[in-house]
Write a protein that holds these residues in place. Structure first.
Motif, PDB file in Angstrom:
ATOM      1  N   MET A 108       0.801  -1.255  -0.073  1.00 30.22           N
ATOM      2  CA  MET A 108       0.044  -0.244  -0.052  1.00 30.22           C
ATOM      3  C   MET A 108       0.920   1.108  -0.157  1.00 30.22           C
ATOM      4  SD  MET A 108      -1.234   0.232   3.942  1.00 30.22           S
ATOM      5  CE  MET A 108      -1.668  -1.808   3.887  1.00 30.22           C
ATOM      6  N   PRO A 109       0.276   2.583  -0.522  1.00 27.65           N
ATOM      7  CA  PRO A 109       0.999   3.599  -0.077  1.00 27.65           C
ATOM      8  C   PRO A 109       1.631   3.868   1.159  1.00 27.65           C
ATOM      9  CG  PRO A 109      -0.803   3.798  -1.877  1.00 27.65           C
ATOM     10  CD  PRO A 109      -0.902   2.535  -1.108  1.00 27.65           C
ATOM     11  N   VAL A 110       2.745   4.353   1.312  1.00 24.86           N
ATOM     12  CA  VAL A 110       3.187   4.537   2.484  1.00 24.86           C
ATOM     13  C   VAL A 110       4.013   6.073   2.645  1.00 24.86           C
ATOM     14  CG1 VAL A 110       4.916   4.172   4.383  1.00 24.86           C
ATOM     15  CG2 VAL A 110       3.997   2.361   3.239  1.00 24.86           C
ATOM     16  N   MET A 111       3.667   6.764   3.735  1.00 25.59           N
ATOM     17  CA  MET A 111       4.050   8.590   3.774  1.00 25.59           C
ATOM     18  C   MET A 111       4.895   8.375   4.990  1.00 25.59           C
ATOM     19  SD  MET A 111       4.537  11.582   3.326  1.00 25.59           S
ATOM     20  CE  MET A 111       3.542  11.983   1.848  1.00 25.59           C
ATOM     21  N   SER A 112       6.358   8.860   4.913  1.00 24.67           N
ATOM     22  CA  SER A 112       6.867   8.948   6.083  1.00 24.67           C
ATOM     23  C   SER A 112       6.982  10.730   6.547  1.00 24.67           C
ATOM     24  CB  SER A 112       8.523   8.745   6.006  1.00 24.67           C
ATOM     25  OG  SER A 112       9.227   8.872   7.118  1.00 24.67           O
ATOM     26  N   LEU A 113       6.202  10.963   7.544  1.00 21.99           N
ATOM     27  CA  LEU A 113       6.106  12.033   7.918  1.00 21.99           C
ATOM     28  C   LEU A 113       7.043  12.560   9.087  1.00 21.99           C
ATOM     29  CD1 LEU A 113       4.481  14.860   8.076  1.00 21.99           C
ATOM     30  CD2 LEU A 113       2.655  13.825   9.546  1.00 21.99           C
ATOM     31  N   CYS A 114       7.709  13.924   8.878  1.00 26.63           N
ATOM     32  CA  CYS A 114       8.955  14.182   9.708  1.00 26.63           C
ATOM     33  C   CYS A 114      10.086  13.232   9.903  1.00 26.63           C
ATOM     34  CB  CYS A 114       8.258  14.685  10.989  1.00 26.63           C
ATOM     35  SG  CYS A 114       7.140  16.253  10.945  1.00 26.63           S
ATOM     36  N   ARG A 115      10.132  12.230   9.158  1.00 20.72           N
ATOM     37  CA  ARG A 115      11.353  11.598   9.158  1.00 20.72           C
ATOM     38  C   ARG A 115      11.986  11.286   7.708  1.00 20.72           C
ATOM     39  NH1 ARG A 115      11.691   5.222  10.753  1.00 20.72           N
ATOM     40  NH2 ARG A 115      13.900   4.654  10.277  1.00 20.72           N
ATOM     41  N   SER A 116      13.104  11.407   7.379  1.00 26.82           N
ATOM     42  CA  SER A 116      13.781  11.113   6.186  1.00 26.82           C
ATOM     43  C   SER A 116      14.271   9.582   6.195  1.00 26.82           C
ATOM     44  CB  SER A 116      14.919  12.068   5.579  1.00 26.82           C
ATOM     45  OG  SER A 116      15.160  11.778   4.624  1.00 26.82           O
ATOM     46  N   VAL A 117      13.756   8.927   5.253  1.00 26.99           N
ATOM     47  CA  VAL A 117      14.162   7.437   5.084  1.00 26.99           C
ATOM     48  C   VAL A 117      14.826   6.967   3.951  1.00 26.99           C
ATOM     49  CG1 VAL A 117      12.216   6.863   6.724  1.00 26.99           C
ATOM     50  CG2 VAL A 117      11.551   6.961   4.443  1.00 26.99           C
ATOM     51  N   ASP A 118      14.535   7.869   2.677  1.00 26.57           N
ATOM     52  CA  ASP A 118      15.146   7.373   1.334  1.00 26.57           C
ATOM     53  C   ASP A 118      14.956   6.138   0.945  1.00 26.57           C
ATOM     54  OD1 ASP A 118      16.459   8.236  -0.914  1.00 26.57           O
ATOM     55  OD2 ASP A 118      18.385   7.988   0.155  1.00 26.57           O
ATOM     56  N   LEU A 119      13.672   5.720   1.045  1.00 19.39           N
ATOM     57  CA  LEU A 119      13.424   4.216   0.542  1.00 19.39           C
ATOM     58  C   LEU A 119      12.741   4.221  -0.627  1.00 19.39           C
ATOM     59  CD1 LEU A 119      12.516   2.919   4.065  1.00 19.39           C
ATOM     60  CD2 LEU A 119      14.637   2.602   2.889  1.00 19.39           C
ATOM     61  N   PRO A 120      12.662   3.184  -1.442  1.00 20.06           N
ATOM     62  CA  PRO A 120      11.905   3.018  -2.536  1.00 20.06           C
ATOM     63  C   PRO A 120      10.412   2.864  -2.380  1.00 20.06           C
ATOM     64  CG  PRO A 120      13.228   0.804  -2.027  1.00 20.06           C
ATOM     65  CD  PRO A 120      13.595   1.923  -1.001  1.00 20.06           C
ATOM     66  N   GLY A 121       9.752   3.593  -3.221  1.00 18.94           N
ATOM     67  CA  GLY A 121       8.049   3.793  -3.092  1.00 18.94           C
ATOM     68  C   GLY A 121       7.531   4.354  -1.769  1.00 18.94           C
ATOM     69  N   VAL A 122       8.540   5.046  -1.090  1.00 22.53           N
ATOM     70  CA  VAL A 122       7.953   5.753   0.145  1.00 22.53           C
ATOM     71  C   VAL A 122       8.286   7.336   0.104  1.00 22.53           C
ATOM     72  CG1 VAL A 122       8.064   6.199   2.760  1.00 22.53           C
ATOM     73  CG2 VAL A 122       8.602   3.797   1.594  1.00 22.53           C
ATOM     74  N   ASP A 123       6.962   7.826   0.043  1.00 21.91           N
ATOM     75  CA  ASP A 123       6.935   9.470  -0.030  1.00 21.91           C
ATOM     76  C   ASP A 123       7.532  10.067   1.357  1.00 21.91           C
ATOM     77  OD1 ASP A 123       6.283   9.591  -2.737  1.00 21.91           O
ATOM     78  OD2 ASP A 123       3.936   9.456  -2.211  1.00 21.91           O
ATOM     79  N   GLU A 124       7.937  11.175   1.280  1.00 24.99           N
ATOM     80  CA  GLU A 124       8.333  11.885   2.580  1.00 24.99           C
ATOM     81  C   GLU A 124       7.940  13.417   2.620  1.00 24.99           C
ATOM     82  OE1 GLU A 124      12.612  11.656   2.501  1.00 24.99           O
ATOM     83  OE2 GLU A 124      12.503   9.534   2.492  1.00 24.99           O
ATOM     84  N   VAL A 125       7.667  13.694   3.926  1.00 22.21           N
ATOM     85  CA  VAL A 125       7.438  15.311   4.212  1.00 22.21           C
ATOM     86  C   VAL A 125       7.936  15.465   5.413  1.00 22.21           C
ATOM     87  CG1 VAL A 125       5.537  16.940   4.654  1.00 22.21           C
ATOM     88  CG2 VAL A 125       5.075  15.571   2.957  1.00 22.21           C
ATOM     89  N   TYR A 126       8.735  16.639   5.380  1.00 16.38           N
ATOM     90  CA  TYR A 126       9.501  16.910   6.672  1.00 16.38           C
ATOM     91  C   TYR A 126      10.226  18.261   6.698  1.00 16.38           C
ATOM     92  CZ  TYR A 126      13.550  15.993   3.324  1.00 16.38           C
ATOM     93  OH  TYR A 126      14.380  16.014   2.293  1.00 16.38           O
TER      94      TYR A 126
END
Length: 336
Positions: free
Chosen positions: A140-158
């Motif tokens: 499923m779609p995954v969002m990392s909020l306030c953490r930078s993960v730099d992973l394939p398929g994962v969006d980020e907002v920080y």
């Protein structure tokens, strides 16, 4: 063990169809009042209750967003509130929370959400290892909020840690500070990034020989340990920058408890600008992260992924928001 009552049992007792039973529990249906009453009486007699969420999940425009957060982290709690505010403006979006504690890990939270028919995930904590995040992003779609993960398929907002730490150092240097320590929290959300940003900001001002990094953590205990180290140092700093407000506030309280004046003897800067920072007994200078804007953007991007498809490798969106310094009374000119 008795058999679980189903909607079909209610329909049979009310001498009607399953669709009519479903309509009887909808506020927008136009079935006859006497039919509705007959269905409600049958449901009450059998002890059956409509599963609102199950019916909503059958709608193509309805999505459930699972949120993993750390209960004891004040800023993550504020992010949850901001996510609720954003979800309230997005019809058909419901949040399902899983709070991590000392006795319930983020991995356990993730596993719970994966069984709850969520259509997307927002991760705010730092306890999930990359393989677990990648595995979730495959389903499923995954969002990392306030953490930078730099992973394939994962969006980020920080929020931009380089900008935040540079503002803090510029503020301290402008008041004559050179001996500046950093209370770091490696392994926590943006912990390594903030430490690196602090070091870079000091290096840009040729102050690397003056700095010291204490890798203490993100809790009240980390702040106490930092303050004790300052008191016991043979060459103590005149200022300290903390990983977050919880650590910064604990430094202020502990220093004062041990007879060190803040900011006359030591200036203290936090990070996040939580409610704790504006406590009038602390008045913590801190780096502000725009939690409401970040939460709204995270939910917007995730909703786009859920409706249009999951992020593929190389298609990830990484959105950085600006940080700014909020100056309060925990910082002042360097001691003479």
């Amino acid at each position: 063990m008795s058999r679980r009552v189903t909607i079909r049992d209610v329909a049979r007792l009310a001498h009607t169809s399953v669709s009519t039973v479903s309509a009887a529990f909808s506020t927008h249906s136009s079935i006859a009042p006497e039919t509705r009453q007959r269905v409600l009486e049958a449901a009450n007699q059998l002890g059956w209750r409509a599963d609102r969420r199950a019916s909503q999940l059958r709608r193509s425009d309805y999505v459930v967003v699972g949120v993993v957060y750390e209960v004891q982290q004040a800023f993550q709690a504020q992010l949850v509130d901001a996510l609720y505010a954003a979800a309230g403006k997005a019809p058909g979006v419901e949040l399902f929370l899983a709070g991590a504690t000392a006795h319930h890990s983020e991995l356990e939270c993730l596993r719970l959400l994966l069984t709850e028919r969520c259509t997307g995930l927002i991760l705010t904590g730092a306890g999930l290892a990359s393989p677990h995040i990648i595995e979730a992003a495959r389903t499923m779609p995954v969002m990392s909020l306030c953490r930078s993960v730099d992973l394939p398929g994962v969006d980020e907002v920080y929020s931009d840690p380089d900008q935040g730490e540079d503002h803090a150092i510029e503020h301290l240097v402008s008041m004559g500070h050179r001996d500046i320590w950093f209370a770091s929290a490696p392994g926590r959300s943006m912990g390594e990034e903030r430490e690196a940003a602090f070091s870079a900001a000091m290096e840009r001002r040729d102050l690397t020989s003056y700095m010291r990094i204490l890798r203490v953590g993100d809790t009240v205990g980390a702040g106490v340990a930092t303050a004790d180290a300052i008191v016991e140092a043979s060459n103590p700093p005149t200022a300290v920058v903390a990983y977050n407000d919880m650590v910064g506030a604990a430094i202020v309280r502990r220093l004062r408890q041990r007879g060190i004046r803040v900011p006359e003897d030591v200036s203290v800067v936090g990070y996040d600008d939580t409610d704790l920072a504006s406590d009038p007994t602390i008045e913590l200078t801190t780096i502000y992260q725009p939690g409401e804007a970040m939460a709204a953007k995270a939910l917007e991007l995730l909703n786009q992924r859920m409706t249009s498809g999951m992020a593929g490798e190389g298609e990830e969106q990484r959105i950085s928001f600006p940080a700014r310094l909020v100056i309060r009374s925990s910082t002042g000119p360097v001691r003479q």
